[in-house]
Scaffold this motif. Structure first.
Motif, PDB file in Angstrom:
ATOM      1  N   PHE A  51       0.827  -1.204   0.000  1.00 42.64           N
ATOM      2  CA  PHE A  51       0.000   0.000   0.000  1.00 42.64           C
ATOM      3  C   PHE A  51       0.867   1.262   0.000  1.00 42.64           C
ATOM      4  CE2 PHE A  51      -3.478  -2.535   2.397  1.00 42.64           C
ATOM      5  CZ  PHE A  51      -3.841  -3.127   1.213  1.00 42.64           C
ATOM      6  N   THR A  52       1.978   1.210   0.731  1.00 35.23           N
ATOM      7  CA  THR A  52       2.862   2.377   0.782  1.00 35.23           C
ATOM      8  C   THR A  52       3.459   2.671  -0.587  1.00 35.23           C
ATOM      9  OG1 THR A  52       3.405   1.870   3.083  1.00 35.23           O
ATOM     10  CG2 THR A  52       4.887   3.357   1.908  1.00 35.23           C
ATOM     11  N   ALA A  53       3.865   1.620  -1.299  1.00 40.06           N
ATOM     12  CA  ALA A  53       4.423   1.819  -2.640  1.00 40.06           C
ATOM     13  C   ALA A  53       3.414   2.466  -3.578  1.00 40.06           C
ATOM     14  CB  ALA A  53       4.891   0.482  -3.218  1.00 40.06           C
ATOM     15  N   LEU A  54       2.115   2.196  -3.350  1.00 41.25           N
ATOM     16  CA  LEU A  54       1.080   2.786  -4.196  1.00 41.25           C
ATOM     17  C   LEU A  54       0.654   4.171  -3.709  1.00 41.25           C
ATOM     18  CD1 LEU A  54      -1.193  -0.358  -4.693  1.00 41.25           C
ATOM     19  CD2 LEU A  54       0.579   0.509  -6.216  1.00 41.25           C
ATOM     20  N   LEU A  55       0.724   4.394  -2.404  1.00 38.37           N
ATOM     21  CA  LEU A  55       0.225   5.647  -1.855  1.00 38.37           C
ATOM     22  C   LEU A  55       1.238   6.781  -1.922  1.00 38.37           C
ATOM     23  CD1 LEU A  55      -1.618   4.361   1.349  1.00 38.37           C
ATOM     24  CD2 LEU A  55      -2.660   5.230  -0.743  1.00 38.37           C
ATOM     25  N   ARG A  56       2.525   6.458  -1.920  1.00 38.50           N
ATOM     26  CA  ARG A  56       3.525   7.522  -1.872  1.00 38.50           C
ATOM     27  C   ARG A  56       3.449   8.498  -3.046  1.00 38.50           C
ATOM     28  NH1 ARG A  56       7.860   7.737   1.475  1.00 38.50           N
ATOM     29  NH2 ARG A  56       9.119   8.663  -0.186  1.00 38.50           N
ATOM     30  N   PRO A  57       3.332   8.031  -4.301  1.00 38.90           N
ATOM     31  CA  PRO A  57       3.258   9.014  -5.404  1.00 38.90           C
ATOM     32  C   PRO A  57       2.085   9.981  -5.278  1.00 38.90           C
ATOM     33  CG  PRO A  57       3.821   6.854  -6.261  1.00 38.90           C
ATOM     34  CD  PRO A  57       3.468   6.648  -4.830  1.00 38.90           C
ATOM     35  N   PRO A  58       0.829   9.517  -5.080  1.00 39.62           N
ATOM     36  CA  PRO A  58      -0.245  10.513  -4.940  1.00 39.62           C
ATOM     37  C   PRO A  58      -0.117  11.346  -3.677  1.00 39.62           C
ATOM     38  CG  PRO A  58      -1.073   8.300  -4.524  1.00 39.62           C
ATOM     39  CD  PRO A  58       0.288   8.148  -5.088  1.00 39.62           C
ATOM     40  N   ALA A  59       0.403  10.754  -2.593  1.00 41.62           N
ATOM     41  CA  ALA A  59       0.571  11.530  -1.360  1.00 41.62           C
ATOM     42  C   ALA A  59       1.613  12.628  -1.546  1.00 41.62           C
ATOM     43  CB  ALA A  59       0.974  10.606  -0.210  1.00 41.62           C
ATOM     44  N   ASN A  60       2.681  12.327  -2.269  1.00 42.26           N
ATOM     45  CA  ASN A  60       3.702  13.352  -2.516  1.00 42.26           C
ATOM     46  C   ASN A  60       3.163  14.485  -3.372  1.00 42.26           C
ATOM     47  OD1 ASN A  60       5.578  11.899  -1.047  1.00 42.26           O
ATOM     48  ND2 ASN A  60       6.437  10.866  -2.838  1.00 42.26           N
ATOM     49  N   VAL A  61       2.283  14.156  -4.323  1.00 43.17           N
ATOM     50  CA  VAL A  61       1.685  15.206  -5.158  1.00 43.17           C
ATOM     51  C   VAL A  61       0.738  16.072  -4.332  1.00 43.17           C
ATOM     52  CG1 VAL A  61       0.174  15.638  -7.135  1.00 43.17           C
ATOM     53  CG2 VAL A  61       1.939  13.876  -7.272  1.00 43.17           C
ATOM     54  N   LEU A  62      -0.103  15.429  -3.520  1.00 42.87           N
ATOM     55  CA  LEU A  62      -1.040  16.191  -2.692  1.00 42.87           C
ATOM     56  C   LEU A  62      -0.324  17.016  -1.632  1.00 42.87           C
ATOM     57  CD1 LEU A  62      -3.872  13.537  -2.155  1.00 42.87           C
ATOM     58  CD2 LEU A  62      -3.959  15.580  -3.599  1.00 42.87           C
ATOM     59  N   ALA A  63       0.840  16.527  -1.175  1.00 38.94           N
ATOM     60  CA  ALA A  63       1.575  17.257  -0.134  1.00 38.94           C
ATOM     61  C   ALA A  63       2.074  18.609  -0.618  1.00 38.94           C
ATOM     62  CB  ALA A  63       2.749  16.408   0.361  1.00 38.94           C
ATOM     63  N   ARG A  64       2.135  18.825  -1.938  1.00 41.79           N
ATOM     64  CA  ARG A  64       2.518  20.131  -2.458  1.00 41.79           C
ATOM     65  C   ARG A  64       1.398  21.165  -2.300  1.00 41.79           C
ATOM     66  NH1 ARG A  64       4.940  17.896  -8.240  1.00 41.79           N
ATOM     67  NH2 ARG A  64       6.573  16.528  -7.341  1.00 41.79           N
ATOM     68  N   LEU A  65       0.172  20.690  -2.094  1.00 38.35           N
ATOM     69  CA  LEU A  65      -0.977  21.588  -2.001  1.00 38.35           C
ATOM     70  C   LEU A  65      -1.506  21.722  -0.582  1.00 38.35           C
ATOM     71  CD1 LEU A  65      -2.886  20.261  -5.156  1.00 38.35           C
ATOM     72  CD2 LEU A  65      -1.277  22.176  -5.028  1.00 38.35           C
ATOM     73  N   VAL A  66      -1.425  20.629   0.198  1.00 43.41           N
ATOM     74  CA  VAL A  66      -1.960  20.624   1.561  1.00 43.41           C
ATOM     75  C   VAL A  66      -0.894  20.058   2.492  1.00 43.41           C
ATOM     76  CG1 VAL A  66      -4.345  20.381   0.773  1.00 43.41           C
ATOM     77  CG2 VAL A  66      -2.983  18.338   1.234  1.00 43.41           C
ATOM     78  N   PRO A  67      -1.054  20.186   3.798  1.00 42.43           N
ATOM     79  CA  PRO A  67      -0.097  19.573   4.728  1.00 42.43           C
ATOM     80  C   PRO A  67       0.001  18.068   4.506  1.00 42.43           C
ATOM     81  CG  PRO A  67      -1.497  21.135   5.882  1.00 42.43           C
ATOM     82  CD  PRO A  67      -2.048  21.013   4.501  1.00 42.43           C
ATOM     83  N   ARG A  68       1.201  17.535   4.759  1.00 46.67           N
ATOM     84  CA  ARG A  68       1.433  16.131   4.452  1.00 46.67           C
ATOM     85  C   ARG A  68       0.509  15.185   5.217  1.00 46.67           C
ATOM     86  NH1 ARG A  68       4.749  13.354   1.471  1.00 46.67           N
ATOM     87  NH2 ARG A  68       5.215  11.179   1.994  1.00 46.67           N
ATOM     88  N   PRO A  69       0.239  15.384   6.522  1.00 46.99           N
ATOM     89  CA  PRO A  69      -0.709  14.463   7.181  1.00 46.99           C
ATOM     90  C   PRO A  69      -2.065  14.417   6.486  1.00 46.99           C
ATOM     91  CG  PRO A  69       0.462  15.763   8.812  1.00 46.99           C
ATOM     92  CD  PRO A  69       0.810  16.352   7.480  1.00 46.99           C
ATOM     93  N   LEU A  70      -2.566  15.573   6.051  1.00 45.05           N
ATOM     94  CA  LEU A  70      -3.844  15.587   5.342  1.00 45.05           C
ATOM     95  C   LEU A  70      -3.731  14.893   3.989  1.00 45.05           C
ATOM     96  CD1 LEU A  70      -6.771  16.496   5.190  1.00 45.05           C
ATOM     97  CD2 LEU A  70      -5.970  18.703   4.277  1.00 45.05           C
ATOM     98  N   ALA A  71      -2.607  15.102   3.307  1.00 47.96           N
ATOM     99  CA  ALA A  71      -2.413  14.454   2.007  1.00 47.96           C
ATOM    100  C   ALA A  71      -2.394  12.934   2.149  1.00 47.96           C
ATOM    101  CB  ALA A  71      -1.114  14.952   1.376  1.00 47.96           C
ATOM    102  N   VAL A  72      -1.700  12.438   3.169  1.00 48.37           N
ATOM    103  CA  VAL A  72      -1.642  10.993   3.390  1.00 48.37           C
ATOM    104  C   VAL A  72      -3.023  10.461   3.765  1.00 48.37           C
ATOM    105  CG1 VAL A  72      -0.635   9.172   4.815  1.00 48.37           C
ATOM    106  CG2 VAL A  72       0.785  11.073   4.038  1.00 48.37           C
ATOM    107  N   ALA A  73      -3.734  11.192   4.605  1.00 47.41           N
ATOM    108  CA  ALA A  73      -5.080  10.756   5.003  1.00 47.41           C
ATOM    109  C   ALA A  73      -6.010  10.681   3.801  1.00 47.41           C
ATOM    110  CB  ALA A  73      -5.647  11.709   6.055  1.00 47.41           C
TER     111      ALA A  73
END
Length: 376
Positions: A51-73
């Motif tokens: 799951f981490t291998a799949l979630l990291r790319p979209p989470a890294n993209v979202l982290a540019r717009l919102v705080p990282r905890p929110l992006a990961v959530a």
């Protein structure tokens, strides 16, 4: 003056290697038994890494717009919604088609019986009738056993839900703060071995992430091809069969043929022998596409293993740990091979100003440090 021992030097060398290999084999066996004791946790951690291998790319993209905890959530919740939606859609489709499936399968069984009674089999009609009655008698006589097995399956379903919940929970933290967790682990090691652990860890994660994304792409491609073919042939339960094809494709080489064999039985019972033959031919076509196009193109850059090695690894994993071993064996061997390659490279690279001494057991020098951002 030292007396000769009477043992050939080569025999003595072979014996030295033999007892060391026995000690290593015993250690591996103990570790394997310990891992089987905590099989549920290990499977959950493995799924969390997937799951981490799949979630990291979209989470890294979202982290540019919102705080990282929110992006990961958001990424984790999106993953849960997608999985729940797929299973709900499959269940709804099966429930809606249930009234028609019974009549289709009964008609299909009659067509199969008629086919077996004709050329070239010439099966006596009484044989098939007796076979059906024997199956009914067996089910009636072993009703309690089948009921207990169903209850055990319900218990296994609860265990599967527990594993999935733990995997999702761990994947959140791996995606959010995996680098900090890896750095903490490295700080517990001696200073002289930290650089090589950092380098081998980066290679291991790069291989695992590449394998995970590659096998999911291959599984999705196989599922789309099978789904289109079954829809054209008007085989019932297309969506559940596509889902079976997708998940079994995670087992290299043998998973996809097993899924298509199930589809062949469904086609035989519902659409007759000609359709079943066409689905059987699809096994050959799908195998050729996966073996000669998808595997070399998608997986060649992530997993550099010969097909013979992959086949032996899958069989060995199946013997050792069943279906779980078949799924885990290839990425495990790929990671080991990547780490061995990094250790060899560390011993052969010329020294530079940034290299650190790590001891004679691995080598004397290593190359520049690898960025830990590649670690989950």
């Amino acid at each position: 003056m030292q007396q000769p021992s009477g043992v050939e030097p080569r025999v003595r060398l072979a014996s030295d290697y033999a007892w060391r290999l026995l000690v290593l084999g015993a250690a591996v066996y103990v570790l394997f038994r310990l891992a089987m004791r905590f099989e549920t946790i290990i499977i959950a951690i493995f799924l969390a890494m997937v799951f981490t291998a799949l979630l990291r790319p979209p989470a890294n993209v979202l982290a540019r717009l919102v705080p990282r905890p929110l992006a990961v959530a958001v990424a984790v919740i999106g993953e849960i919604c997608v999985l729940a939606g797929v299973f709900f859609l499959v269940g709804e489709r099966v429930a809606s088609n249930a009234p028609n499936l019974g009549s289709e399968f009964r008609g299909g069984i009659q067509r199969v019986e008629t086919w077996l009674e004709g050329r070239p089999f010439h099966v006596h009609p009484g044989t098939l009738t007796n076979l059906q009655s024997k199956i009914g008698d067996y089910l009636s006589a072993h009703r309690s056993t089948l009921l207990s097995q169903a209850l055990n399956s319900a218990g296994r379903a609860a265990e599967v839900l527990t594993v999935l919940a733990l995997a999702v929970f761990c994947s959140f933290f791996f995606t959010h703060s995996g680098e900090q967790m890896w750095e903490w682990f490295q700080r517990q090691l001696p200073d002289r071995v930290q650089p090589i652990w950092r380098r081998c860890g980066a290679a291991a994660w790069r291989t695992f992430a590449g394998y995970t994304r590659g096998v999911i792409l291959i599984a999705a491609t196989n599922a789309v091809i099978v789904g289109i073919a079954l829809a054209i042939l008007r085989v019932p339960l297309v969506l559940p069969l596509v889902l079976v094809e997708f998940f079994l494709s995670f087992v290299p080489l043998i998973g996809s043929p097993i899924a298509l064999a199930v589809a062949t039985l469904v086609a035989l019972a519902s659409r007759g022998v000609p359709t079943a033959i066409l689905v059987l031919a699809l096994i050959v076509v799908s195998g050729e596409i996966e073996g000669h196009v998808l595997q070399p193109f998608v997986m060649g850059w992530a997993v550099r293993l010969h097909p013979v090695v992959v086949a032996v690894t899958v069989i060995a994993g199946t013997i050792a740990a069943g279906l779980v071993g078949a799924v885990v064996a290839v990425p495990f061997v790929s990671i080991v091979w990547a780490v061995v390659g990094e250790l060899r490279a560390a011993r052969t690279e010329p020294p530079t100003d940034t290299e650190t001494e790590i001891g004679p057991e691995i080598g004397t020098e290593i190359g520049p440090e690898i960025e830990t951002d590649e670690i989950p």
